[in-house]
Design a protein around this motif. Structure first.
Motif, PDB file in Angstrom:
ATOM      1  N   LYS A  14       2.588   3.241   8.434  1.00 15.76           N
ATOM      2  CA  LYS A  14       2.448   4.331   7.448  1.00 15.76           C
ATOM      3  C   LYS A  14       2.010   5.657   8.068  1.00 15.76           C
ATOM      4  O   LYS A  14       1.556   6.553   7.360  1.00 15.76           O
ATOM      5  CB  LYS A  14       1.484   3.945   6.326  1.00 15.76           C
ATOM      6  CG  LYS A  14       1.849   2.686   5.585  1.00 15.76           C
ATOM      7  CD  LYS A  14       2.360   3.039   4.238  1.00 15.76           C
ATOM      8  CE  LYS A  14       2.625   1.763   3.452  1.00 15.76           C
ATOM      9  NZ  LYS A  14       3.756   1.877   2.617  1.00 15.76           N
ATOM     10  N   GLU A  64       6.513  -1.318   9.432  1.00 20.30           N
ATOM     11  CA  GLU A  64       6.043  -2.115   8.298  1.00 20.30           C
ATOM     12  C   GLU A  64       6.946  -3.323   8.086  1.00 20.30           C
ATOM     13  O   GLU A  64       6.484  -4.426   7.849  1.00 20.30           O
ATOM     14  CB  GLU A  64       5.970  -1.260   7.044  1.00 20.30           C
ATOM     15  CG  GLU A  64       5.305  -1.964   5.903  1.00 20.30           C
ATOM     16  CD  GLU A  64       4.993  -1.042   4.753  1.00 20.30           C
ATOM     17  OE1 GLU A  64       4.331  -1.524   3.821  1.00 20.30           O
ATOM     18  OE2 GLU A  64       5.394   0.130   4.755  1.00 20.30           O
ATOM     19  N   SER A  88      -7.617   0.062   5.164  1.00 14.24           N
ATOM     20  CA  SER A  88      -7.019  -0.529   3.958  1.00 14.24           C
ATOM     21  C   SER A  88      -5.508  -0.719   4.118  1.00 14.24           C
ATOM     22  O   SER A  88      -4.928  -1.618   3.511  1.00 14.24           O
ATOM     23  CB  SER A  88      -7.319   0.330   2.732  1.00 14.24           C
ATOM     24  OG  SER A  88      -6.762   1.628   2.901  1.00 14.24           O
ATOM     25  N   VAL A  89      -4.867   0.089   4.968  1.00 16.65           N
ATOM     26  CA  VAL A  89      -3.435  -0.066   5.217  1.00 16.65           C
ATOM     27  C   VAL A  89      -3.173  -1.412   5.880  1.00 16.65           C
ATOM     28  O   VAL A  89      -2.286  -2.162   5.478  1.00 16.65           O
ATOM     29  CB  VAL A  89      -2.888   1.095   6.089  1.00 16.65           C
ATOM     30  CG1 VAL A  89      -1.453   0.835   6.512  1.00 16.65           C
ATOM     31  CG2 VAL A  89      -2.997   2.412   5.344  1.00 16.65           C
ATOM     32  N   SER A  90      -3.966  -1.753   6.892  1.00 16.02           N
ATOM     33  CA  SER A  90      -3.800  -3.044   7.573  1.00 16.02           C
ATOM     34  C   SER A  90      -4.177  -4.206   6.657  1.00 16.02           C
ATOM     35  O   SER A  90      -3.509  -5.237   6.648  1.00 16.02           O
ATOM     36  CB  SER A  90      -4.652  -3.092   8.841  1.00 16.02           C
ATOM     37  OG  SER A  90      -4.128  -2.218   9.818  1.00 16.02           O
ATOM     38  N   GLU A  91      -5.239  -4.039   5.891  1.00 18.16           N
ATOM     39  CA  GLU A  91      -5.642  -5.103   4.974  1.00 18.16           C
ATOM     40  C   GLU A  91      -4.545  -5.388   3.953  1.00 18.16           C
ATOM     41  O   GLU A  91      -4.210  -6.548   3.697  1.00 18.16           O
ATOM     42  CB  GLU A  91      -6.940  -4.725   4.252  1.00 18.16           C
ATOM     43  CG  GLU A  91      -8.148  -4.743   5.139  1.00 18.16           C
ATOM     44  CD  GLU A  91      -9.394  -4.342   4.376  1.00 18.16           C
ATOM     45  OE1 GLU A  91     -10.301  -5.188   4.268  1.00 18.16           O
ATOM     46  OE2 GLU A  91      -9.460  -3.190   3.891  1.00 18.16           O
ATOM     47  N   SER A  92      -3.986  -4.357   3.383  1.00 16.45           N
ATOM     48  CA  SER A  92      -2.912  -4.517   2.406  1.00 16.45           C
ATOM     49  C   SER A  92      -1.693  -5.182   3.046  1.00 16.45           C
ATOM     50  O   SER A  92      -1.066  -6.069   2.459  1.00 16.45           O
ATOM     51  CB  SER A  92      -2.538  -3.153   1.837  1.00 16.45           C
ATOM     52  OG  SER A  92      -1.421  -3.240   1.000  1.00 16.45           O
ATOM     53  N   TYR A  93      -1.374  -4.776   4.251  1.00 16.81           N
ATOM     54  CA  TYR A  93      -0.236  -5.340   4.963  1.00 16.81           C
ATOM     55  C   TYR A  93      -0.440  -6.827   5.221  1.00 16.81           C
ATOM     56  O   TYR A  93       0.461  -7.636   5.037  1.00 16.81           O
ATOM     57  CB  TYR A  93      -0.022  -4.578   6.273  1.00 16.81           C
ATOM     58  CG  TYR A  93       1.266  -4.918   6.942  1.00 16.81           C
ATOM     59  CD1 TYR A  93       2.474  -4.469   6.420  1.00 16.81           C
ATOM     60  CD2 TYR A  93       1.288  -5.703   8.074  1.00 16.81           C
ATOM     61  CE1 TYR A  93       3.669  -4.788   7.019  1.00 16.81           C
ATOM     62  CE2 TYR A  93       2.486  -6.031   8.683  1.00 16.81           C
ATOM     63  CZ  TYR A  93       3.672  -5.563   8.155  1.00 16.81           C
ATOM     64  OH  TYR A  93       4.849  -5.896   8.750  1.00 16.81           O
ATOM     65  N   SER A  94      -1.638  -7.214   5.638  1.00 17.35           N
ATOM     66  CA  SER A  94      -1.939  -8.629   5.889  1.00 17.35           C
ATOM     67  C   SER A  94      -1.796  -9.475   4.628  1.00 17.35           C
ATOM     68  O   SER A  94      -1.346 -10.615   4.688  1.00 17.35           O
ATOM     69  CB  SER A  94      -3.365  -8.786   6.422  1.00 17.35           C
ATOM     70  OG  SER A  94      -3.478  -8.235   7.700  1.00 17.35           O
ATOM     71  N   GLN A  95      -2.192  -8.917   3.497  1.00 14.44           N
ATOM     72  CA  GLN A  95      -2.101  -9.661   2.245  1.00 14.44           C
ATOM     73  C   GLN A  95      -0.661  -9.976   1.872  1.00 14.44           C
ATOM     74  O   GLN A  95      -0.386 -10.974   1.215  1.00 14.44           O
ATOM     75  CB  GLN A  95      -2.798  -8.894   1.126  1.00 14.44           C
ATOM     76  CG  GLN A  95      -4.300  -8.847   1.300  1.00 14.44           C
ATOM     77  CD  GLN A  95      -4.972  -7.913   0.302  1.00 14.44           C
ATOM     78  OE1 GLN A  95      -4.319  -7.258  -0.498  1.00 14.44           O
ATOM     79  NE2 GLN A  95      -6.289  -7.843   0.374  1.00 14.44           N
ATOM     80  N   LYS A  96       0.281  -9.153   2.318  1.00 12.56           N
ATOM     81  CA  LYS A  96       1.700  -9.362   2.008  1.00 12.56           C
ATOM     82  C   LYS A  96       2.349 -10.399   2.922  1.00 12.56           C
ATOM     83  O   LYS A  96       3.420 -10.902   2.600  1.00 12.56           O
ATOM     84  CB  LYS A  96       2.474  -8.048   2.148  1.00 12.56           C
ATOM     85  CG  LYS A  96       2.095  -6.988   1.161  1.00 12.56           C
ATOM     86  CD  LYS A  96       2.872  -5.718   1.448  1.00 12.56           C
ATOM     87  CE  LYS A  96       2.385  -4.567   0.610  1.00 12.56           C
ATOM     88  NZ  LYS A  96       3.045  -3.319   0.974  1.00 12.56           N
ATOM     89  N   THR A 102      -6.197  -9.631   9.220  1.00 11.68           N
ATOM     90  CA  THR A 102      -6.859  -8.409   9.662  1.00 11.68           C
ATOM     91  C   THR A 102      -8.331  -8.695   9.884  1.00 11.68           C
ATOM     92  O   THR A 102      -8.977  -9.323   9.056  1.00 11.68           O
ATOM     93  CB  THR A 102      -6.711  -7.283   8.616  1.00 11.68           C
ATOM     94  OG1 THR A 102      -5.327  -6.954   8.497  1.00 11.68           O
ATOM     95  CG2 THR A 102      -7.472  -6.038   9.023  1.00 11.68           C
TER      96      THR A 102
END
Length: 122
Positions: A14, A64, A88-96, A102
């Motif tokens: 991002k 991404e 938060s970008v990495s955390e959100s990505y890990s959740q997907k 992360t």
């Protein structure tokens, strides 16, 4: 030899969005015209540059999408006080992506406080 896992340090997922937020929609034109974008780095208290080659190289890939397609375990280590790419970008990505986790480290983008901690992940 087979790769068993990948460790990414605060990946630039991002970054293009961040550049547009910071410099506006014409940041690419400014890069092409000047070969760089200059901005003030608060922590270092000086102007720094982001070079055209870096952004052009980054634009060749959809990080991404591509990171999520790697079929081996991936650990993203991200700093909680990173002002370049928020953790938060990495955390959100890990959740997907179930194979990506992360780990948050209390530090800023320069890693001045956590180099010893990072050694434990290698």
């Amino acid at each position: 030899m087979r790769i068993r896992k990948i460790i990414l340090l605060a990946p630039v997922i991002k970054l293009q969005d961040k550049l547009q937020d910071k410099f506006g929609t014409n940041y690419k034109e400014e890069l092409i015209k000047n070969w760089y974008i200059a901005f003030y780095h608060v922590k270092d208290k000086k102007n720094v540059t982001l070079k055209l080659e870096f952004v052009e190289d980054l634009n060749k890939y959809d990080l991404e999408k591509e990171i999520g397609l790697i079929p081996i375990p991936i650990t993203i280590i991200h700093w909680t006080r990173d002002k370049i790419i928020e953790s938060s970008v990495s955390e959100s990505y890990s959740q997907k992506h179930g194979h990506i986790k992360t780990i948050l480290v209390d530090d800023d983008h320069n890693l001045t406080m956590s180099l010893k901690t990072l050694e434990t992940f290698l």
